[in-house]
Design a protein around this motif. Structure first.
Motif, short mmCIF file in Angstrom:
data_model
loop_
_atom_site.label_atom_id
_atom_site.label_comp_id
_atom_site.label_asym_id
_atom_site.label_seq_id
_atom_site.Cartn_x
_atom_site.Cartn_y
_atom_site.Cartn_z
N GLY A 146 -8.54 16.96 2.22
CA GLY A 146 -8.77 18.37 2.55
C GLY A 146 -9.16 19.19 1.33
N GLU A 183 -5.57 3.09 8.01
CA GLU A 183 -7.02 2.92 8.07
C GLU A 183 -7.49 1.47 8.00
OE1 GLU A 183 -9.05 6.04 5.74
OE2 GLU A 183 -10.63 4.56 5.43
N GLY A 233 -8.23 16.29 10.05
CA GLY A 233 -6.81 15.94 10.05
C GLY A 233 -6.48 14.76 10.94
N SER A 280 -9.04 -4.63 0.11
CA SER A 280 -8.22 -5.82 -0.13
C SER A 280 -7.30 -6.11 1.06
CB SER A 280 -7.44 -5.71 -1.44
OG SER A 280 -6.31 -4.89 -1.28
N GLY A 335 -0.05 4.39 0.10
CA GLY A 335 -0.84 5.55 0.51
C GLY A 335 -0.11 6.26 1.63
N ASN A 363 -5.37 18.34 4.78
CA ASN A 363 -5.37 18.72 6.20
C ASN A 363 -4.63 17.59 6.94
OD1 ASN A 363 -8.11 18.78 8.62
ND2 ASN A 363 -6.00 19.45 8.80
N GLY A 388 0.83 -1.21 0.00
CA GLY A 388 0.00 0.00 0.00
C GLY A 388 0.86 1.25 0.00
N SER A 444 -8.00 1.89 -2.32
CA SER A 444 -8.24 1.18 -1.04
C SER A 444 -9.66 0.61 -1.08
CB SER A 444 -8.05 2.13 0.14
OG SER A 444 -8.65 3.37 -0.13
N GLU A 504 2.44 -0.74 -4.57
CA GLU A 504 1.20 0.03 -4.79
C GLU A 504 0.50 -0.49 -6.05
OE1 GLU A 504 -0.80 2.39 -3.30
OE2 GLU A 504 -1.97 2.06 -5.12
N LYS A 505 -0.80 -0.73 -5.91
CA LYS A 505 -1.49 -1.28 -7.09
C LYS A 505 -1.83 -0.23 -8.14
CE LYS A 505 -6.25 -1.47 -5.55
NZ LYS A 505 -7.28 -2.37 -5.07
N GLN A 533 -15.33 9.39 3.17
CA GLN A 533 -13.90 9.73 3.26
C GLN A 533 -13.14 8.69 4.06
OE1 GLN A 533 -12.91 13.72 4.40
NE2 GLN A 533 -14.35 14.63 2.99
N SER A 551 -0.04 5.99 4.98
CA SER A 551 0.66 5.24 6.04
C SER A 551 1.81 4.40 5.48
CB SER A 551 -0.32 4.37 6.83
OG SER A 551 -0.85 3.36 6.01
N LEU A 604 -5.45 11.31 8.91
CA LEU A 604 -4.07 11.27 8.42
C LEU A 604 -3.10 11.16 9.60
CD1 LEU A 604 -4.11 13.69 5.37
CD2 LEU A 604 -3.67 11.23 5.36
N ILE A 611 -1.06 -6.93 -4.64
CA ILE A 611 -0.83 -8.17 -3.90
C ILE A 611 -2.17 -8.87 -3.67
CG2 ILE A 611 0.03 -9.16 -1.72
CD1 ILE A 611 2.20 -8.02 -3.70
C1 LIG Z 1 -11.98 12.76 -0.32
C2 LIG Z 1 -11.18 12.46 0.94
C3 LIG Z 1 -10.72 13.53 1.69
C4 LIG Z 1 -10.00 13.26 2.87
N1 LIG Z 1 -9.49 14.32 3.57
C5 LIG Z 1 -8.77 14.09 4.69
C6 LIG Z 1 -8.15 15.17 5.37
O1 LIG Z 1 -8.13 16.32 4.91
N2 LIG Z 1 -7.50 14.89 6.54
C7 LIG Z 1 -7.43 13.62 7.04
O2 LIG Z 1 -6.84 13.43 8.11
N3 LIG Z 1 -7.95 12.57 6.38
C8 LIG Z 1 -8.60 12.77 5.21
N4 LIG Z 1 -9.11 11.71 4.52
C9 LIG Z 1 -8.87 10.35 5.04
C10 LIG Z 1 -7.43 9.91 4.73
O3 LIG Z 1 -7.14 10.16 3.37
C11 LIG Z 1 -7.22 8.41 5.01
O4 LIG Z 1 -7.60 8.14 6.33
C12 LIG Z 1 -5.77 8.01 4.79
O5 LIG Z 1 -5.39 8.23 3.45
C13 LIG Z 1 -5.55 6.55 5.14
O6 LIG Z 1 -4.22 6.23 4.85
P1 LIG Z 1 -3.82 4.72 4.54
O7 LIG Z 1 -2.38 4.72 4.18
O8 LIG Z 1 -4.25 3.85 5.65
O9 LIG Z 1 -4.69 4.31 3.29
P2 LIG Z 1 -4.72 4.91 1.81
O10 LIG Z 1 -4.24 6.30 1.81
O11 LIG Z 1 -6.07 4.61 1.30
O12 LIG Z 1 -3.63 4.04 1.04
C14 LIG Z 1 -3.77 2.66 0.83
C15 LIG Z 1 -3.07 2.33 -0.48
O13 LIG Z 1 -2.95 0.90 -0.59
C16 LIG Z 1 -3.13 0.54 -1.95
N5 LIG Z 1 -3.55 -0.86 -1.96
C17 LIG Z 1 -4.69 -1.37 -1.43
N6 LIG Z 1 -4.70 -2.71 -1.58
C18 LIG Z 1 -3.54 -3.06 -2.22
C19 LIG Z 1 -2.98 -4.29 -2.64
N7 LIG Z 1 -3.62 -5.45 -2.45
N8 LIG Z 1 -1.78 -4.28 -3.28
C20 LIG Z 1 -1.12 -3.11 -3.49
N9 LIG Z 1 -1.62 -1.90 -3.10
C21 LIG Z 1 -2.81 -1.87 -2.46
C22 LIG Z 1 -4.21 1.49 -2.43
O14 LIG Z 1 -4.21 1.62 -3.83
C23 LIG Z 1 -3.83 2.78 -1.70
O15 LIG Z 1 -3.01 3.61 -2.50
C24 LIG Z 1 -9.79 11.92 3.32
C25 LIG Z 1 -10.26 10.87 2.53
C26 LIG Z 1 -10.95 11.13 1.35
C27 LIG Z 1 -11.42 9.98 0.50
#
Ligand SMILES: Cc1cc2nc3c(=O)[nH]c(=O)nc-3n(C[C@H](O)[C@H](O)[C@H](O)COP(=O)(O)OP(=O)(O)OC[C@H]3O[C@@H](n4cnc5c(N)ncnc54)[C@H](O)[C@@H]3O)c2cc1C
Length: 452
Positions: A61, A402, A412, A189, A20, A66, A18, A186, A48-49, A373, A22, A415, A147
């Protein structure tokens, strides 16, 4: 370094699934922990997929990202074991986050409400600074690689991608995000991967999402925005109130206060009694929160005295948008809007004041995960150690972000959870490797990890 087509099964110390928020942060923390101790960095692959990193981050944001909040504290987080977040947040909170971003070249600021943003007000700056640092760190990045399954071998793991290729890793971090806004990648998966390794889920629900209501009122004022206070009532009792700009839509309500209340609605409507919120929800809007109901009554009586010859439809002109004004009047009187204001009785004035102060909307649900979101629910946190993010079920497996059953308020906090949990996972992997390679913990990491 972006890895192009890979054929043979490459081997890494750490595979992060992933790319993203985190996942990228976890890779950067692993690198930083090695740098501060002047030891070789573990070989890291970030998988990353999507064809690019951080697709969701770019949307955050409203495109401004944010990235944290000055008021981060454990009580802003929710989940079946919400207290799980406390340790990570206390080790790596908003100050550490801004320091981390400063170190990678990002200038940030807190706005007057306590939200932190990049100085550029562009989420792309956050992503770019992370990407540049990842490239400098030597992290291998695999794009367009999904994956599909993970097999534990002792020690380590074999990851299988959707093309039938394999990757071998000593430690695996699942950073796949939740199931909200699945078009960003996301799509849940991560849940399937962790489920296959013995983990269990708290059913995912939409969070930070628009609320659906009876449509009669909202349709007539669809598109109108107004600054007001929205309260969520469950079984008639006020649970939480939020102020800000509310948007009426064809299906219900939106805008920051509504998004903030939506998690409680989602939980209540799901039938789960998490956080004691199961019950029948209702949204009540106070269109004049700076005045008491009797002050509004007096103001309306004064207007009746001041403009007795005007038509009823003109009664609230100058206070509210015309369509909203008429909708509020119609809920207070059945008289035709062409009648004169002087015909309004004291009872009708009182009903109008009540509509302005306590306009009630029966909640029928929330919009689906596609619109959300964040995800409420996810992988059970009592199956991961809070101090390390390490699986208690499967050795050498970690999760952050997440994908875990932690959701934060709007502002915020989500994130921040991504950064905090990534920091803890990276620190723990570093310590595990230290023990394996050097037979002891690193003092530098014991002290501060370089961010406090
Ligand atoms: C429109 C929107 C606005 C937001 N605004 C805010 C904000 O301003 N402030 C805030 O705090 N939060 C905000 N959020 C929430 C925040 O973006 C998420 O909580 C945060 O991105 C989670 O991070 P993460 O790394 O856990 O997951 P993600 O950022 O979702 O990253 C996960 C990644 O894993 C990849 N992936 C998934 N499965 C696989 C696999 N099997 N193989 C390879 N890759 C894979 C996905 O493609 C993705 O890129 C917002 C969310 C949205 C949708």
């Amino acid at each position: 370094m972006i890895v192009g087509n890979y054929a043979k099964s490459p081997e890494y110390d750490v595979a992060i699934i992933g790319g993203g928020a985190s996942g990228m942060a976890c890779a950067l923390f692993l690198f930083e922990f090695s740098k501060i101790r002047s030891v070789p960095c573990p070989s890291i692959v970030l998988i990353e997929k999507n064809p690019r990193l951080g697709k969701k981050l770019l949307l955050t944001g409203n495109g401004r990202c944010n990235l944290t909040n000055r008021t981060v504290s454990a009580d802003r987080y929710h989940g079946d074991h919400a207290d799980y977040a406390r340790y990570a947040l206390s080790e790596f909170g908003s100050d550490e986050t801004l320091k981390f971003f400063e170190k990678i070249g990002l200038q940030t600021f807190y706005d007057e409400s306590g939200k932190a943003f990049p100085e550029s007000l562009h989420a792309s700056s956050v992503l770019d600074c992370m990407r540049f640092k990842l490239e400098e760190s030597g992290t291998e990045i695999m794009l367009s690689v999904e994956i599909e399954s993970i097999k534990q071998v002792n020690p380590g793991f074999i990851l299988h991608d959707s093309e039938g290729r394999t990757i071998t890793a000593r430690y695996v971090v699942v950073a796949c995000g939740g199931a909200a806004s699945p078009f960003t990648g996301s799509d849940g998966s991560g849940y399937r991967l962790l489920d296959s390794l013995g983990h269990t889920m708290v059913a995912p629900l939409p969070g930070i999402v628009q609320i659906k209501t009876d449509t009669d009122f909202v349709k007539s004022v669809s598109g109108i925005k107004i600054t007001a206070t929205a309260s969520l009532l469950i079984d008639g009792a006020i649970v939480r109130s939020e102020s800000g700009e509310i948007l009426f839509t064809d299906f219900g309500l939106s805008g920051p206060p509504i998004l903030q209340l939506s998690g409680l609605v989602s939980r209540a409507m799901s039938g789960f009694s998490r956080e004691k919120t199961a019950g029948t929800p209702e949204i009540r809007i106070d269109f004049m929160s700076e005045k008491t109901e009797s002050e509004v009554c007096k103001m309306l009586r004064d207007r009746r005295d001041a403009f007795p010859q005007r038509k009823l439809e003109q009664m609230l002109v100058g206070i509210f948008h015309n369509r909203l004004a008429i909708r509020l009047l119609k809920s207070a009187t059945e008289k035709p809007m062409s009648m004169m204001i002087s015909t309004l009785s004291d009872n009708e004035i009182a009903r109008l004041a009540s509509s302005i102060k306590r306009c009630s909307f029966r909640v029928t649900g929330v919009m689906p995960l596609t619109n959300a979101q964040i995800t409420i629910g996810g992988v059970r946190t009592d199956e991961f150690e809070a101090e390390t993010m390490r699986s208690l079920i499967c050795d050498d497996l970690y999760a952050c972000g997440e994908v875990l059953d932690i959701d934060g308020d709007c502002g915020g906090y989500n994130l921040q959870w991504a950064w905090s949990s990534a920091y803890i996972a990276a620190r723990s992997i570093t310590r595990m490797r230290d023990r394996e390679i050097y037979g002891s913990d690193s003092e530098a990491i014991e002290n501060d990890g370089g961010y406090q």
